[in-house]
Design a protein around this motif. Structure first.
Motif, mmCIF file in Angstrom:
data_model
loop_
_atom_site.group_PDB
_atom_site.id
_atom_site.type_symbol
_atom_site.label_atom_id
_atom_site.label_comp_id
_atom_site.label_asym_id
_atom_site.label_seq_id
_atom_site.Cartn_x
_atom_site.Cartn_y
_atom_site.Cartn_z
ATOM 1 N N THR A 11 0.610 -1.495 0.081
ATOM 2 C CA THR A 11 0.282 -0.440 -0.033
ATOM 3 C C THR A 11 0.614 1.348 0.125
ATOM 4 O O THR A 11 0.322 2.648 -0.783
ATOM 5 C CB THR A 11 -0.650 -0.003 0.774
ATOM 6 N N VAL A 12 1.958 1.113 0.988
ATOM 7 C CA VAL A 12 2.719 2.125 1.208
ATOM 8 C C VAL A 12 3.436 2.710 -0.570
ATOM 9 O O VAL A 12 3.521 3.945 -0.942
ATOM 10 C CB VAL A 12 3.490 2.358 2.608
ATOM 11 N N ALA A 144 -11.181 6.680 -2.543
ATOM 12 C CA ALA A 144 -11.973 5.574 -2.480
ATOM 13 C C ALA A 144 -11.531 4.518 -2.680
ATOM 14 O O ALA A 144 -12.399 3.612 -2.939
ATOM 15 C CB ALA A 144 -12.139 6.023 -3.484
ATOM 16 N N GLY A 145 -10.384 3.828 -3.834
ATOM 17 C CA GLY A 145 -10.576 2.345 -3.952
ATOM 18 C C GLY A 145 -9.468 2.067 -2.995
ATOM 19 O O GLY A 145 -9.439 1.135 -3.201
ATOM 20 N N LEU A 146 -8.857 2.441 -1.955
ATOM 21 C CA LEU A 146 -8.033 2.199 -1.535
ATOM 22 C C LEU A 146 -8.267 1.336 -0.041
ATOM 23 O O LEU A 146 -9.105 1.001 1.206
ATOM 24 C CB LEU A 146 -6.942 2.808 -0.008
ATOM 25 N N ARG A 147 -9.080 -0.303 -0.474
ATOM 26 C CA ARG A 147 -9.675 -1.175 0.646
ATOM 27 C C ARG A 147 -8.651 -2.394 -0.372
ATOM 28 O O ARG A 147 -9.219 -2.872 -1.281
ATOM 29 C CB ARG A 147 -11.389 -1.128 0.526
ATOM 30 N N LEU A 157 -4.894 2.531 6.364
ATOM 31 C CA LEU A 157 -5.234 4.029 6.833
ATOM 32 C C LEU A 157 -4.164 4.552 7.332
ATOM 33 O O LEU A 157 -3.243 5.483 6.338
ATOM 34 C CB LEU A 157 -6.371 4.497 7.237
ATOM 35 N N VAL A 158 -3.065 3.626 8.121
ATOM 36 C CA VAL A 158 -1.891 4.142 8.472
ATOM 37 C C VAL A 158 -0.781 3.804 7.578
ATOM 38 O O VAL A 158 0.032 5.417 7.284
ATOM 39 C CB VAL A 158 -1.859 3.104 9.286
ATOM 40 N N ALA A 159 -1.360 2.565 6.484
ATOM 41 C CA ALA A 159 -0.316 3.025 5.412
ATOM 42 C C ALA A 159 -0.368 4.201 4.199
ATOM 43 O O ALA A 159 0.910 4.500 4.531
ATOM 44 C CB ALA A 159 -0.557 1.224 4.637
ATOM 45 N N ALA A 160 -1.408 4.794 4.297
ATOM 46 C CA ALA A 160 -1.798 5.335 3.413
ATOM 47 C C ALA A 160 -0.650 6.683 3.897
ATOM 48 O O ALA A 160 -0.816 7.773 2.885
ATOM 49 C CB ALA A 160 -2.922 5.687 2.730
ATOM 50 N N ILE A 161 -1.196 6.972 5.460
ATOM 51 C CA ILE A 161 -0.720 8.400 5.975
ATOM 52 C C ILE A 161 0.868 8.145 6.309
ATOM 53 O O ILE A 161 1.248 9.512 5.629
ATOM 54 C CB ILE A 161 -0.891 8.389 7.399
ATOM 55 N N VAL A 162 1.550 6.685 5.958
ATOM 56 C CA VAL A 162 2.867 6.690 5.933
ATOM 57 C C VAL A 162 3.418 7.390 4.590
ATOM 58 O O VAL A 162 4.535 7.894 4.123
ATOM 59 C CB VAL A 162 3.327 5.598 6.488
ATOM 60 N N ALA A 163 2.311 6.504 3.472
ATOM 61 C CA ALA A 163 2.862 6.791 2.118
ATOM 62 C C ALA A 163 3.333 8.142 2.073
ATOM 63 O O ALA A 163 4.038 8.971 1.173
ATOM 64 C CB ALA A 163 2.172 6.246 1.301
#
Length: 225
Positions: A11-12, A144-147, A157-163
């Motif tokens: 995800t990151v 909208a598509g990060l599931r 969500l944490v991975a997205a925030i880290v990225a």
């Protein structure tokens, strides 16, 4: 556990791969350097940090709130992509067809007050040069598509925030050492780099526009029109 860790790392990298090409922090570094001409090194360092923080806030807002804002106004993602793609294309085309890729008025160092630096940190340094319509539309689309099936939502969500934090860090370090990059490239190298960046930005705009048009056509096909 191993599956979740792998999903976290993927995800990151997925978010970074989607955002960094269109944000292009090294490509924006000469623009940052030009817009802050006349400012002291301390002011430039402070501006680089503020731009990075603003970038993180805008991307987080676009990723996690953007879809709700669009739903409130009744705007679909394909429409955002079409609009964002057109704006990116217009910006890139203007850069490609100007005699000087970036020509700005130099502000004397004595005029670089905290108020001026604060204003410049958001506009135009953060928006639209660092986080433009293309980056925002990509962030909204990612949100909208990060599931990922069988992966806890909180982990994604944490991975997205880290990225997003890593992308903002790339912005900070690129702007922080923009002067070094400009000196290494020289006038000719800087011009060539900005021209190449403008062409890549044009291609990205066309891709965003094409994705939006494809989404609209799919909606028409689904509706039976």
């Amino acid at each position: 556990m191993q599956f979740h860790l792998l999903a976290f790392v993927k995800t990151v990298f997925f978010v970074l791969a989607a955002l960094l090409p269109i944000m292009n922090p090294p490509g924006n570094a000469p623009i940052f350097h030009s817009l802050t001409a006349g400012a002291s090194d301390a002011t430039r360092n402070a501006l680089a940090w503020r731009v990075a923080v603003n970038t993180f806030i805008l991307l987080v807002a676009g990723m996690f709130i953007g879809t709700h804002v669009l739903a409130f106004f009744g705007i679909s993602l394909p429409v955002v992509k079409v609009a964002g793609g057109l704006l990116v294309i217009a910006t890139a085309w203007k850069l490609l067809n100007t005699e000087e890729v970036q020509k700005v008025e130099t502000i004397p160092g004595s005029l670089w007050t905290k108020e001026l630096a604060s204003k410049k940190a958001f506009y135009p340094l953060t928006f639209p040069f660092t986080v433009g319509p293309g980056s925002i539309s990509v962030a909204i689309t990612l949100g909208a598509g990060l599931r990922i099936p069988q992966v806890p939502v909180i982990l994604t969500l944490v991975a997205a925030i880290v990225a997003l934090a890593l992308a903002s860090a790339a912005v900070y370090f690129s702007n922080r050492f923009a002067g070094v990059l400009v000196r290494l490239l020289g006038d000719t190298g800087t011009t060539v780099m900005l021209r190449m960046y403008s062409f890549i930005l044009l291609c990205i705009g066309v891709q965003i526009l094409w994705d939006g048009v494809g989404g609209l056509l799919l909606q028409l096909h689904t509706a039976g029109l």
